[in-house]
Design a protein around this motif. Structure first.
Motif, short mmCIF file in Angstrom:
data_model
loop_
_atom_site.label_atom_id
_atom_site.label_comp_id
_atom_site.label_asym_id
_atom_site.label_seq_id
_atom_site.Cartn_x
_atom_site.Cartn_y
_atom_site.Cartn_z
N THR A 51 0.86 -1.18 0.00
CA THR A 51 0.00 0.00 0.00
C THR A 51 0.90 1.23 0.00
O THR A 51 2.02 1.20 0.51
N ASP A 57 -4.05 10.12 -0.08
CA ASP A 57 -4.65 9.09 -0.91
C ASP A 57 -3.95 7.76 -0.64
O ASP A 57 -2.74 7.72 -0.51
N THR A 59 -3.33 3.92 -2.02
CA THR A 59 -3.49 3.00 -3.15
C THR A 59 -2.84 1.66 -2.80
O THR A 59 -1.94 1.60 -1.99
N HIS A 78 -2.23 -1.98 -10.50
CA HIS A 78 -3.10 -1.22 -9.58
C HIS A 78 -4.22 -2.11 -9.11
O HIS A 78 -4.91 -2.72 -9.92
N ASN A 80 -6.64 -0.94 -6.88
CA ASN A 80 -7.89 -0.20 -6.73
C ASN A 80 -8.15 0.72 -7.91
O ASN A 80 -7.23 1.03 -8.65
N SER B 185 1.77 5.00 -9.50
CA SER B 185 0.48 5.31 -8.88
C SER B 185 0.11 6.77 -9.07
O SER B 185 -0.76 7.27 -8.39
N SER B 187 -1.64 9.92 -9.86
CA SER B 187 -3.03 10.18 -10.13
C SER B 187 -3.32 11.62 -9.74
O SER B 187 -2.83 12.10 -8.72
N SER B 190 -4.55 12.53 -6.27
CA SER B 190 -3.74 12.70 -5.06
C SER B 190 -3.47 14.15 -4.75
O SER B 190 -2.83 14.47 -3.75
#
Lengths: 331, 225
Positions: A51, A57, A59, A78, A80, B185, B187, B190
């Motif tokens: 994680t 945030d 993820t 990914h 999620n 990751s 995005s 965020s």
């Protein structure tokens, strides 16, 4: 009488020097562990779920890593939100994303350059800017870990707490911490397989229905120009102590014909990049945003009659970034 | 501007606003120039209080100090054109006393200027005459007010995100493991409330430190600090 004091003094001296030596050994031990950690990332085979908390945030991703015939193979999935897979094969990166993914929308705006493995983390020169210490043990993903604190010696960089696997030195958990003690980013494995049990076929992308998939290939751009600082048009008048230039090159955004000069600096752990482009017709002259621990600062640079726009992106405190970006000058 | 909005703004500044309140202030700020102006002033004021102002306008502080020190060196009477410092017309003989008075004057002057708004008019003229589209909120001061991510134009966001990804990518290619995760990751989701010009982590939630053993807690704290 004086002999007694002498004895006490000697004893005290002996104790102090022993503890100093022990501290020194511990520091060296911790630095060695960090070097082992970097090797572990590259050389070990591992398949795990982690994680990642950043910018408020959280993820979850699965990572599969293996080195096959000397080539780094990695797959990040990914777990999620919208499905996204990133397949790394040596120097080329394939992003498999759904329509509407942020990365697709951005494709035309990512300045692409030559990405070589331009620098390695140099833990041996950390001691000028960080103190590295072991601090006990912990347990992460059901594995015993040695904990290491990497604390900055000034306000120009963040601190790290690292949990390294006691058997393999693989990083199991890391925290990035600001000067107020806030954790800006947390990375943590929740489940992990290390070694031969990692299967080659798990490095391949999953099969998604064809029409829904976008491939986004990021690979070294042949016309990207790696350059030495001597021939760069731009330089920085000030960088925090310990930061050295790692790379300098000229990039190009797919959406534009203009060159983007790119400079990257590292202190062995923290990095920041500076991008300088001709002033776009429309755009804010000054902008700041944060993504987790990463700050981005945009500022107009005036050099004579010509205006450029500089953007600094890095894992450094904003105040430091503001000083750096103000020191940009044309060579 | 409603009282409620003012309160919300204070709460956001103090990091006490919840997500809903934050969103409301941001939405309001898009359209409300007064609110942006107030936001800017409150931050400027706070920065001055903290002594951080030289990050933004070094010349302001320097000019003031130069002026005050000049008076001090010349052993001149500190005039009180602003009528804000009682007793400032007393001839200051001790440099130590002078410094205290000087600081008080500097602070008061700074406060007055901020409250009245619109300083550095001449600099601002310079900015406007440079012929570039400047999409910053017009706040009436020349201190560059960084645009908030959430109120930036789509083009600006796009450009900035491109640089974020480019940076993560370079970093990820050069530092294996966790660094690549940052790229993977990426995005735009965020970008949280922390995208204000102050760069403060207003929305950092307190986390329970479950991993710290009681006997090592002190050690850990000291190790990091």
């Amino acid at each position: 009488m004086s002999l007694r004091y002498y004895c006490i003094f000697s004893l005290w001296l002996a104790l102090v020097s022993t503890s100093l030596v022990t501290n020194q050994v511990w520091a060296n031990e911790a630095e060695k562990l960090l070097m082992r950690m970097d090797k572990a990332f590259v050389e070990l085979s591992y398949d795990g779920v982690f994680t990642y908390f950043s910018g408020g945030d959280l993820t979850s991703l699965r990572v599969v890593h293996k080195q096959i015939d000397g080539v780094q193979r990695e797959r990040l999935v990914h777990l999620n939100g919208a499905p996204r897979e990133i397949i790394r094969h040596g120097g080329s990166v394939d992003c498999i994303v759904m329509p509407g993914d942020d990365l697709v929308a951005l494709e035309q705006s990512i300045p692409a350059g030559p990405f070589t493995r331009a620098f390695v983390r140099q833990f041996d020169r950390l001691s000028d800017t960080y103190s590295v210490e072991q601090f006990g043990e912990g347990r992460v993903a059901n594995r015993m870990a040695t904990r290491i604190a990497v604390s900055p010696l000034d306000k120009h960089r963040y601190g790290y707490r690292l949990w390294l696997d006691q058997n393999t030195a693989l990083l199991l958990r890391s925290e990035l911490i600001d000067h107020a003690g806030n954790r800006l980013e947390i990375f943590q494995f929740t489940q992990l397989i290390i070694g031969d049990a990692v299967r080659d076929e798990d490095l391949e992308a999953s099969q998604h229905s064809g029409s829904m998939v976008n491939h986004l290939r990021l690979e070294p751009v042949p016309n990207g120009l790696p350059v030495k600082q001597a021939v760069m048009d731009w330089s920085l008048g000030w960088v925090p102590p310990g930061f050295e230039m790692a790379t300098a090159d000229i990039r190009r955004k797919p959406s534009s014909v203009e060159n983007v000069s790119s400079l990257m600096y590292s202190d062995g752990l923290a990095t920041f990049s500076v991008f300088i482009e001709p002033m776009p017709k429309h755009g804010a002259a000054s902008m700041v945003s944060m993504n987790g621990a990463t700050v981005a600062i945009t500022r107009r640079v005036d050099s004579g009659q010509v205006f450029h726009l500089a953007t600094l992106v890095g894992e450094i405190p904003e105040a430091t970034g503001q000083v750096i970006i103000r020191s940009i000058r044309r060579n | 501007m409603s009282e409620q909005l003012k309160e919300s703004l204070s709460a956001v500044m103090d990091g006490e606003a919840d997500a809903f309140e934050l969103r409301r202030v941001l939405d309001e700020a898009k359209a409300d120039e007064d609110l942006r102006e107030r936001w800017h002033r409150m931050h400027l004021l706070r920065d001055i209080m903290r002594g951080d102002i030289d990050n933004y306008a070094p010349q302001l502080r320097q000019t003031m100090w130069d002026g005050l020190n000049k008076h001090e060196e010349d052993e001149e009477v500190v005039e009180d054109p602003l009528h804000v410092v009682p007793g400032s017309s007393v001839k200051v003989s001790s440099p130590w006393l002078g410094r205290i008075t000087g600081t008080a004057v500097a602070a008061t002057v700074a406060l007055l200027i901020v409250v009245n708004g619109g300083f550095f008019e001449s600099d601002l003229q310079g900015e406007q005459n440079s012929g570039f589209a400047n999409t910053q909120p017009a706040t009436g001061t020349a201190i560059p007010v960084p645009t908030m991510y959430s109120t930036a134009t789509a083009a600006d966001r796009q450009r900035m995100n491109g640089f974020f990804v480019s940076h993560y990518q370079s970093r990820g290619m050069n530092m294996p493991g966790v660094e690549f995760a940052k790229f993977a990751s990426f995005s735009t989701a965020s970008f949280s409330g922390a995208s204000f010009s102050t760069g403060e982590q207003t929305q950092m939630p307190p986390l329970a430190d479950s991993d710290v053993q009681p006997d090592t807690q002190n050690e850990e704290t000291s190790a990091i600090e």
